[in-house]
Design an enzyme around this catalytic site. Structure first.
Site, PDB file in Angstrom:
ATOM      1  N   LYS A 138       4.297 -15.339   2.392  1.00 39.16           N
ATOM      2  CA  LYS A 138       4.247 -16.102   1.135  1.00 39.16           C
ATOM      3  C   LYS A 138       5.682 -16.366   0.707  1.00 39.16           C
ATOM      4  O   LYS A 138       6.126 -16.025  -0.401  1.00 39.16           O
ATOM      5  CB  LYS A 138       3.475 -15.313   0.077  1.00 39.16           C
ATOM      6  CG  LYS A 138       3.114 -16.140  -1.166  1.00 39.16           C
ATOM      7  CD  LYS A 138       2.151 -17.277  -0.867  1.00 39.16           C
ATOM      8  CE  LYS A 138       1.731 -17.963  -2.171  1.00 39.16           C
ATOM      9  NZ  LYS A 138       0.967 -19.202  -1.912  1.00 39.16           N
TER      10      LYS A 138
ATOM     11  N   ASP B  97      -4.726  -7.130   6.130  1.00 38.62           N
ATOM     12  CA  ASP B  97      -5.977  -6.490   5.753  1.00 38.62           C
ATOM     13  C   ASP B  97      -7.032  -7.541   5.432  1.00 38.62           C
ATOM     14  O   ASP B  97      -8.189  -7.463   5.867  1.00 38.62           O
ATOM     15  CB  ASP B  97      -5.720  -5.581   4.547  1.00 38.62           C
ATOM     16  CG  ASP B  97      -6.882  -4.659   4.228  1.00 38.62           C
ATOM     17  OD1 ASP B  97      -7.880  -4.655   4.967  1.00 38.62           O
ATOM     18  OD2 ASP B  97      -6.789  -3.938   3.222  1.00 38.62           O
TER      19      ASP B  97
ATOM     20  N   TYR C  35       0.811  -1.219   0.000  1.00 44.34           N
ATOM     21  CA  TYR C  35       0.000   0.000   0.000  1.00 44.34           C
ATOM     22  C   TYR C  35       0.847   1.273   0.000  1.00 44.34           C
ATOM     23  O   TYR C  35       0.337   2.362  -0.280  1.00 44.34           O
ATOM     24  CB  TYR C  35      -0.933   0.031   1.210  1.00 44.34           C
ATOM     25  CG  TYR C  35      -1.967  -1.075   1.224  1.00 44.34           C
ATOM     26  CD1 TYR C  35      -2.222  -1.858   0.104  1.00 44.34           C
ATOM     27  CD2 TYR C  35      -2.689  -1.355   2.381  1.00 44.34           C
ATOM     28  CE1 TYR C  35      -3.160  -2.875   0.122  1.00 44.34           C
ATOM     29  CE2 TYR C  35      -3.636  -2.360   2.409  1.00 44.34           C
ATOM     30  CZ  TYR C  35      -3.863  -3.117   1.278  1.00 44.34           C
ATOM     31  OH  TYR C  35      -4.798  -4.122   1.307  1.00 44.34           O
TER      32      TYR C  35
END
Length: 345
Positions: A164, A220, A118
C-alpha cells in the site's frame, strides 16, 4: 526424519489421525512424536505451548499441526492461538506459503509471517485510544523477498509484490527493498500492485498471478481470498518456513468445534499440508506429487459433507490410501517390466 505432531483442538486430532495413516502408506521413513498444543495443552498444563512441546518442535525436522482454537477460551487471558504465534516466533518461520490451485488458478501466496502489524508495538493510552503498530526492518523484507523470488524461479518466473505504497511508509520501504532484491533475479519478472487492486484482481482474473509476495496482514487476507477461489479453507494447506528446519505445516481451516467428534471432518487440507512437508521440508517432490494426486482423486470419489458429499473422514482417508497403493503398484509393475531381460514375454 523426526516430526513433532501437534493434533491441537476440535477436529485437529481427527485430521491428524488421517495424516498419520496416510504417512504410513507412503515410502518415507518418518518418526512421529505427538505433543500437546493449543486448548488441549491449556487444559492439561495451563500453557498453550508447554516447554516439552517447544523442545520437541525445536529438535525435530518438521512440525505437523492439526488445528488450534477452543471457544471455551474466547476472551480469556491465555488462549490457544497465543501458542501458535509463540511457536512461529520461536522457530523464526518467517515465510508462509499458501498455494491455491483450481480451475484456471495456480498461484502461491508468499506471506511474511513474523513481523508487521501482528507483532508491532501495541497498547492503550490514558484517553482510551488503542493502537497497533506496523513495523518492518529492511532485512526482514529482504529475506522474504528472496524466498519469493527463489520460489518463482521454480514456477512461472513472475512475482507480484503487493503493498500500500501510496499510503504507508512501511510499504514504500517494502517496495524499495523488493526492487533492490529483484536485481539479483533477472530471470524473474516483477510487478507491483496495491493491495486493494490485488484483492479485486484475484476475484476478476486470478489466472494472471504466479507468486504473490506480501507482508503479514495483507497476506493473511489475500491468501484466504485465494483459498475461496479454489474450494474454500477446508482444502487449503500451508507451510511456514525459516532459513532451515524445522518448518511448520498445517491446514488453514480452524478447529471447527461444531463438527468435532462426528467423524465428518474433511482431511484434505491436512493431507495437502503433509504434501507440502514432504516437498518443501524433506525434498521429496515425487512423493509429495503422488499424495497431491491421491487427494485430488479422493475429492472426486469420496467427498465429505462440506463438499456436498456423504463421505466420512475415514472414507476420504481410505480413498487416498487406495489411490496411493494403486499408483505405487503401477510404478512397481512398470519397473519390473523395464528390468526384464530381452526375449521375455
Amino acid at each position: 526424519m523426526k516430526v513433532a505432531l501437534l493434533p491441537g483442538d476440535g477436529i485437529g486430532p481427527e485430521v491428524a489421525a488421517a495424516a498419520v495413516r496416510v504417512l504410513r502408506a507412503l515410502p518415507v521413513d518418518l518418526q512421529l512424536e505427538e505433543h500437546l498444543f493449543g486448548g488441549a495443552a491449556i487444559r492439561a498444563t495451563g500453557d498453550p505451548l508447554p516447554p516439552e512441546t517447544l523442545t520437541a518442535a525445536r529438535g525435530g525436522d518438521a512440525v505437523l499441526m492439526g488445528a488450534v482454537g477452543d471457544p471455551a477460551f474466547d476472551g480469556a487471558e491465555v488462549r490457544p492461538e497465543q501458542g501458535l504465534l509463540r511457536l512461529r516466533c520461536e522457530l523464526d518461520v518467517f515465510a508462509n506459503l499458501r498455494p491455491a490451485r483450481g480451475d484456471g488458478v495456480d498461484l502461491l501466496v508468499v506471506r511474511e509471517l513474523v513481523g508487521g502489524l501482528y507483532f508491532g508495538a501495541r497498547g492503550v493510552r490514558d484517553d482510551g485510544t488503542v493502537f497497533d503498530t506496523m513495523e518492518y526492518r529492511p532485512d526482514e523484507v529482504e529475506r522474504i523477498a528472496r524466498r519469493g523470488f527463489a520460489l518463482a524461479q521454480g514456477r512461472r518466473g513472475h512475482v507480484t509484490s503487493v503493498d500500500k505504497a501510496n499510503v504507508l511508509d512501511t510499504s514504500r520501504m517494502w517496495r524499495q527493498t523488493v526492487e533492490r532484491v529483484a536485481a539479483d533475479y533477472p530471470d524473474v519478472e516483477l510487478e507491483h500492485m496495491l493491495v486493494d487492486n490485488c484483492a479485486m484482481q484475484l476475484v476478476l482474473a486470478p489466472g494472471q498471478f504466479d507468486v504473490i509476495l506480501t507482508e503479514n496482514t495483507f497476506g493473511d487476507i489475500l491468501s484466504d481470498v485465494a483459498a475461496g477461489l479454489t474450494g474454500g479453507l477446508g482444502l487449503a494447506a500451508s507451510a511456514s518456513l525459516g532459513e532451515g528446519r524445522p518448518g511448520i505445516f498445517e491446514p488453514v481451516h480452524g478447529s471447527a468445534p461444531d463438527i468435532a467428534g462426528q467423524g465428518i471432518a474433511n482431511p484434505a487440507a491436512m493431507l495437502r499440508s503433509v504434501a507440502l512437508m514432504l516437498g518443501q521440508g524433506f525434498d521429496e517432490p515425487g512423493v509429495a506429487s503422488q499424495l497431491e494426486t491421491a487427494v485430488d482423486t479422493a475429492l472426486v470419489s469420496s467427498p465429505t459433507p462440506d463438499l456436498g458429499g456423504r463421505g466420512t473422514t475415514a472414507d476420504f482417508t481410505d480413498a487416498v490410501v487406495r489411490a496411493l497403493s494403486s499408483r505405487q503398484a503401477k510404478g512397481a509393475l512398470t519397473r519390473s517390466r523395464r528390468s526384464r531381460p530381452r526375449g521375455e514375454g
